[in-house]
Design an enzyme around this catalytic site. Sequence first.
Site, PDB file in Angstrom:
ATOM      1  N   GLU A  96      38.029  40.626  36.346  1.00 30.05           N
ATOM      2  CA  GLU A  96      38.106  40.337  37.792  1.00 30.05           C
ATOM      3  C   GLU A  96      38.503  38.880  38.029  1.00 30.05           C
ATOM      4  O   GLU A  96      39.272  38.562  38.941  1.00 30.05           O
ATOM      5  CB  GLU A  96      36.771  40.621  38.479  1.00 30.05           C
ATOM      6  CG  GLU A  96      36.312  42.071  38.419  1.00 30.05           C
ATOM      7  CD  GLU A  96      37.294  43.054  39.024  1.00 30.05           C
ATOM      8  OE1 GLU A  96      38.084  42.670  39.896  1.00 30.05           O
ATOM      9  OE2 GLU A  96      37.270  44.222  38.610  1.00 30.05           O
ATOM     10  N   TRP A 104      42.125  38.680  37.616  1.00 32.02           N
ATOM     11  CA  TRP A 104      42.855  39.134  38.822  1.00 32.02           C
ATOM     12  C   TRP A 104      43.057  37.960  39.783  1.00 32.02           C
ATOM     13  O   TRP A 104      44.106  37.812  40.405  1.00 32.02           O
ATOM     14  CB  TRP A 104      42.075  40.228  39.560  1.00 32.02           C
ATOM     15  CG  TRP A 104      42.360  41.629  39.127  1.00 32.02           C
ATOM     16  CD1 TRP A 104      41.536  42.434  38.397  1.00 32.02           C
ATOM     17  CD2 TRP A 104      43.551  42.408  39.417  1.00 32.02           C
ATOM     18  NE1 TRP A 104      42.142  43.662  38.218  1.00 32.02           N
ATOM     19  CE2 TRP A 104      43.371  43.682  38.832  1.00 32.02           C
ATOM     20  CE3 TRP A 104      44.734  42.154  40.112  1.00 32.02           C
ATOM     21  CZ2 TRP A 104      44.337  44.693  38.916  1.00 32.02           C
ATOM     22  CZ3 TRP A 104      45.688  43.160  40.200  1.00 32.02           C
ATOM     23  CH2 TRP A 104      45.491  44.414  39.605  1.00 32.02           C
ATOM     24  N   TRP A 155      55.632  50.711  61.181  1.00 32.07           N
ATOM     25  CA  TRP A 155      54.199  50.880  61.414  1.00 32.07           C
ATOM     26  C   TRP A 155      53.951  51.293  62.859  1.00 32.07           C
ATOM     27  O   TRP A 155      54.668  50.856  63.758  1.00 32.07           O
ATOM     28  CB  TRP A 155      53.460  49.564  61.116  1.00 32.07           C
ATOM     29  CG  TRP A 155      53.683  49.059  59.720  1.00 32.07           C
ATOM     30  CD1 TRP A 155      54.521  48.059  59.324  1.00 32.07           C
ATOM     31  CD2 TRP A 155      53.053  49.539  58.518  1.00 32.07           C
ATOM     32  NE1 TRP A 155      54.455  47.890  57.960  1.00 32.07           N
ATOM     33  CE2 TRP A 155      53.564  48.780  57.440  1.00 32.07           C
ATOM     34  CE3 TRP A 155      52.105  50.531  58.242  1.00 32.07           C
ATOM     35  CZ2 TRP A 155      53.159  48.978  56.113  1.00 32.07           C
ATOM     36  CZ3 TRP A 155      51.700  50.730  56.920  1.00 32.07           C
ATOM     37  CH2 TRP A 155      52.227  49.956  55.880  1.00 32.07           C
ATOM     38  N   ASN A 166      33.596  45.006  47.435  1.00 32.59           N
ATOM     39  CA  ASN A 166      34.986  45.242  47.019  1.00 32.59           C
ATOM     40  C   ASN A 166      35.418  46.706  47.155  1.00 32.59           C
ATOM     41  O   ASN A 166      36.518  47.000  47.619  1.00 32.59           O
ATOM     42  CB  ASN A 166      35.182  44.777  45.579  1.00 32.59           C
ATOM     43  CG  ASN A 166      36.587  45.041  45.099  1.00 32.59           C
ATOM     44  OD1 ASN A 166      37.546  44.538  45.676  1.00 32.59           O
ATOM     45  ND2 ASN A 166      36.721  45.869  44.075  1.00 32.59           N
ATOM     46  N   TRP A 183      49.783  46.192  57.168  1.00 38.99           N
ATOM     47  CA  TRP A 183      48.761  45.511  56.364  1.00 38.99           C
ATOM     48  C   TRP A 183      48.564  44.066  56.794  1.00 38.99           C
ATOM     49  O   TRP A 183      47.485  43.501  56.634  1.00 38.99           O
ATOM     50  CB  TRP A 183      49.110  45.589  54.866  1.00 38.99           C
ATOM     51  CG  TRP A 183      50.431  44.967  54.489  1.00 38.99           C
ATOM     52  CD1 TRP A 183      51.642  45.591  54.409  1.00 38.99           C
ATOM     53  CD2 TRP A 183      50.685  43.593  54.155  1.00 38.99           C
ATOM     54  NE1 TRP A 183      52.633  44.707  54.052  1.00 38.99           N
ATOM     55  CE2 TRP A 183      52.069  43.468  53.877  1.00 38.99           C
ATOM     56  CE3 TRP A 183      49.892  42.452  54.055  1.00 38.99           C
ATOM     57  CZ2 TRP A 183      52.674  42.261  53.518  1.00 38.99           C
ATOM     58  CZ3 TRP A 183      50.490  41.245  53.698  1.00 38.99           C
ATOM     59  CH2 TRP A 183      51.866  41.152  53.437  1.00 38.99           C
ATOM     60  N   TRP A 214      45.618  43.252  49.796  1.00 39.18           N
ATOM     61  CA  TRP A 214      46.123  44.032  50.948  1.00 39.18           C
ATOM     62  C   TRP A 214      47.441  44.713  50.590  1.00 39.18           C
ATOM     63  O   TRP A 214      47.667  45.878  50.921  1.00 39.18           O
ATOM     64  CB  TRP A 214      46.283  43.152  52.203  1.00 39.18           C
ATOM     65  CG  TRP A 214      45.027  43.169  53.016  1.00 39.18           C
ATOM     66  CD1 TRP A 214      44.034  42.228  53.024  1.00 39.18           C
ATOM     67  CD2 TRP A 214      44.590  44.213  53.907  1.00 39.18           C
ATOM     68  NE1 TRP A 214      43.012  42.621  53.855  1.00 39.18           N
ATOM     69  CE2 TRP A 214      43.329  43.831  54.421  1.00 39.18           C
ATOM     70  CE3 TRP A 214      45.140  45.414  54.334  1.00 39.18           C
ATOM     71  CZ2 TRP A 214      42.613  44.620  55.324  1.00 39.18           C
ATOM     72  CZ3 TRP A 214      44.440  46.208  55.234  1.00 39.18           C
ATOM     73  CH2 TRP A 214      43.189  45.804  55.722  1.00 39.18           C
TER      74      TRP A 214
HETATM   75  P1  FAD Z   1      32.518  40.005  41.961  1.00 39.63           P
HETATM   76  O1  FAD Z   1      32.711  41.449  41.911  1.00 39.63           O
HETATM   77  O2  FAD Z   1      31.191  39.463  41.510  1.00 39.63           O
HETATM   78  O3  FAD Z   1      33.701  39.301  41.219  1.00 39.63           O
HETATM   79  C1  FAD Z   1      33.644  37.955  40.756  1.00 39.63           C
HETATM   80  C2  FAD Z   1      34.851  37.200  41.200  1.00 39.63           C
HETATM   81  O4  FAD Z   1      36.045  37.762  40.629  1.00 39.63           O
HETATM   82  C3  FAD Z   1      35.095  37.205  42.693  1.00 39.63           C
HETATM   83  O5  FAD Z   1      34.295  36.273  43.364  1.00 39.63           O
HETATM   84  C4  FAD Z   1      36.584  36.860  42.753  1.00 39.63           C
HETATM   85  O6  FAD Z   1      36.802  35.490  42.564  1.00 39.63           O
HETATM   86  C5  FAD Z   1      37.134  37.598  41.539  1.00 39.63           C
HETATM   87  N1  FAD Z   1      37.622  38.927  41.946  1.00 39.63           N
HETATM   88  C6  FAD Z   1      36.936  40.095  41.927  1.00 39.63           C
HETATM   89  N2  FAD Z   1      37.726  41.108  42.328  1.00 39.63           N
HETATM   90  C7  FAD Z   1      38.934  40.568  42.605  1.00 39.63           C
HETATM   91  C8  FAD Z   1      40.165  41.100  43.071  1.00 39.63           C
HETATM   92  N3  FAD Z   1      40.349  42.406  43.298  1.00 39.63           N
HETATM   93  N4  FAD Z   1      41.183  40.243  43.290  1.00 39.63           N
HETATM   94  C9  FAD Z   1      41.053  38.910  43.068  1.00 39.63           C
HETATM   95  N5  FAD Z   1      39.911  38.357  42.612  1.00 39.63           N
HETATM   96  C10 FAD Z   1      38.868  39.169  42.387  1.00 39.63           C
HETATM   97  N6  FAD Z   1      38.699  38.221  47.004  1.00 39.63           N
HETATM   98  C11 FAD Z   1      38.669  36.934  47.360  1.00 39.63           C
HETATM   99  O7  FAD Z   1      38.167  36.096  46.601  1.00 39.63           O
HETATM  100  N7  FAD Z   1      39.184  36.515  48.558  1.00 39.63           N
HETATM  101  C12 FAD Z   1      39.754  37.385  49.436  1.00 39.63           C
HETATM  102  O8  FAD Z   1      40.221  36.966  50.492  1.00 39.63           O
HETATM  103  C13 FAD Z   1      39.777  38.767  49.086  1.00 39.63           C
HETATM  104  N8  FAD Z   1      40.309  39.676  49.931  1.00 39.63           N
HETATM  105  C14 FAD Z   1      40.338  41.007  49.562  1.00 39.63           C
HETATM  106  C15 FAD Z   1      40.956  41.929  50.411  1.00 39.63           C
HETATM  107  C16 FAD Z   1      40.997  43.283  50.058  1.00 39.63           C
HETATM  108  C17 FAD Z   1      41.690  44.288  50.973  1.00 39.63           C
HETATM  109  C18 FAD Z   1      40.419  43.710  48.849  1.00 39.63           C
HETATM  110  C19 FAD Z   1      40.475  45.166  48.445  1.00 39.63           C
HETATM  111  C20 FAD Z   1      39.831  42.787  47.994  1.00 39.63           C
HETATM  112  C21 FAD Z   1      39.799  41.433  48.322  1.00 39.63           C
HETATM  113  N9  FAD Z   1      39.216  40.475  47.467  1.00 39.63           N
HETATM  114  C22 FAD Z   1      39.220  39.153  47.831  1.00 39.63           C
HETATM  115  C23 FAD Z   1      38.754  40.846  46.117  1.00 39.63           C
HETATM  116  C24 FAD Z   1      37.268  41.214  46.001  1.00 39.63           C
HETATM  117  O9  FAD Z   1      36.932  42.200  46.956  1.00 39.63           O
HETATM  118  C25 FAD Z   1      36.340  40.013  46.169  1.00 39.63           C
HETATM  119  O10 FAD Z   1      36.725  38.978  45.293  1.00 39.63           O
HETATM  120  C26 FAD Z   1      34.903  40.365  45.857  1.00 39.63           C
HETATM  121  O11 FAD Z   1      34.466  41.472  46.604  1.00 39.63           O
HETATM  122  C27 FAD Z   1      34.000  39.171  46.174  1.00 39.63           C
HETATM  123  O12 FAD Z   1      32.667  39.452  45.917  1.00 39.63           O
HETATM  124  P2  FAD Z   1      31.935  38.871  44.636  1.00 39.63           P
HETATM  125  O13 FAD Z   1      32.193  37.409  44.569  1.00 39.63           O
HETATM  126  O14 FAD Z   1      30.528  39.342  44.658  1.00 39.63           O
HETATM  127  O15 FAD Z   1      32.784  39.582  43.491  1.00 39.63           O
END
Ligand code: FAD
Length: 425
Positions: free
Chosen positions: A249, A252, A280, A315, A333, A356
């Site tokens: 993650e 990513w 759209w 997420n 989107w 997105w």
């Molecule tokens: P954890 O699940 O604990 O993950 C740890 C870290 O890994 C996150 O804090 C983040 O830095 C990174 N990470 C995890 N999943 C992703 C992912 N899919 N893409 C990129 N990095 C990831 N994440 C953001 O940081 N900022 C956003 O603006 C953002 N917008 C999103 C919009 C959509 C439509 C979706 C589907 C996902 C988005 N995410 C975003 C990715 C992800 O949902 C969040 O990083 C995550 O939910 C944050 O919670 P956490 O820190 O507890 O994540």
Amino acid sequence: MKTTIFWFRRDLRLNDNIALFEALSKKNNVVPLFIFDEHILEELPSDDSRVHFIYKSLQSIHNQLQQYNSSLLVRKGKPEEVWANLLQEYTIDSVFMNRDYEPYAIKRDAEIKKLLDNHHIQLLSYKDQVIFEESEVMKADGTPYTVFTPYKNKWLSLFKSVDIKPSINYKNFHQTLYHFPSLKELGRVASPIRVKDFSLDIVDDYETKRNFPALDSTSYLGPHLRFGTISIRQVITQLSNENAVFLSELIWREFFMQILFHFPKVVSHNFRAKYDGIKWLNQESDFQRWCKGTTGYPMVDAGMRQLNQTGYMHNRVRMVVASFLCKHLLIDWRLGEAYFAQKLLDYELASNNGNWQWAAGTGCDAAPYFRVFNPTEQAKKFDAQNEYIKKWIPEIDTDKYPEPMVDHSFARNRAINKYKSEIIS
Ligand code: FAD
């Protein structure tokens, strides 16, 4: 006396801060600076929760520095004007900062570099917010990766270990007590929404629990990585080989950062131009129901209400609500992305845009357009006991809760047909 300035931006910590460490090791009399950037502030409401979090983080840095008879210099204004003033007030010999890769930051930093160059002042910038920068993980032919798995494999093959900087030398900070402005002086008010502390205790169960929104089983690292209240290296040193899914993650995050850097057009355009043909529907009343969480699909509504009330959404649920907006409602989107950008505490341009575009099917390594999440099935699978849904929709079992605003099978077929016929071949 000559002064070195360290410019805090999205690295709001004293520990393991690369450019700050370098500034303090090489020079005496380091003035740490933060600029509340009016270009950014004027786009945000006065009680924006991210600005409040930045304020609290700066206050903590200021308090830590005060114990060593030093302090933080806080200015508010347009960065180019603030720097022009600083050049009048101080005899600056060099400026240290960590690099920021967003398009606005790149432009801002280039302007400040020009200004400093004109005064023969060195600007030294460092990699800090990522393990690998935008052009460090590239294909053999020197072009950027646009598919995640090979990017991740290359990332892992390049990764050896991380180096945490030892404690900083407080002696080298300037010895002046600057006034720390109140929120009022900055023209801001406190936000009722607070950033949660992060926790890495969850990493060992992450793989099995991360998809269930009722479990408190993700790290909440988002805003902390965004604003640098913890360093990415400190996070990674706490992981073991068993934490590969969690590490993935974090990769990513860097994947989308390099996509944004190499393909800045994604800020306003589909990564894949053939999706430009989609017309759209963008029904305003549909969009409002989605924003408020009154679509009649409990998983979607619970997610939107969690976002509206806390600045966070799990997420799994982000994927469901994003797919629903693009595929069920056929709303662009970019409108969903902008709404998330207003609300998310962890808002990060690269990750928000990348995810997105993934959900809409328009992105680099996106879900195929014919994959339409079924929000009811998603709820059954990931919130089988309705715990998450009940938490955010207290009226769920009453007649106050609306019927689904659109039938799933109808919406699914409509979306697939629309994509099929409007994608430019
Ligand atoms: P954890 O699940 O604990 O993950 C740890 C870290 O890994 C996150 O804090 C983040 O830095 C990174 N990470 C995890 N999943 C992703 C992912 N899919 N893409 C990129 N990095 C990831 N994440 C953001 O940081 N900022 C956003 O603006 C953002 N917008 C999103 C919009 C959509 C439509 C979706 C589907 C996902 C988005 N995410 C975003 C990715 C992800 O949902 C969040 O990083 C995550 O939910 C944050 O919670 P956490 O820190 O507890 O994540």
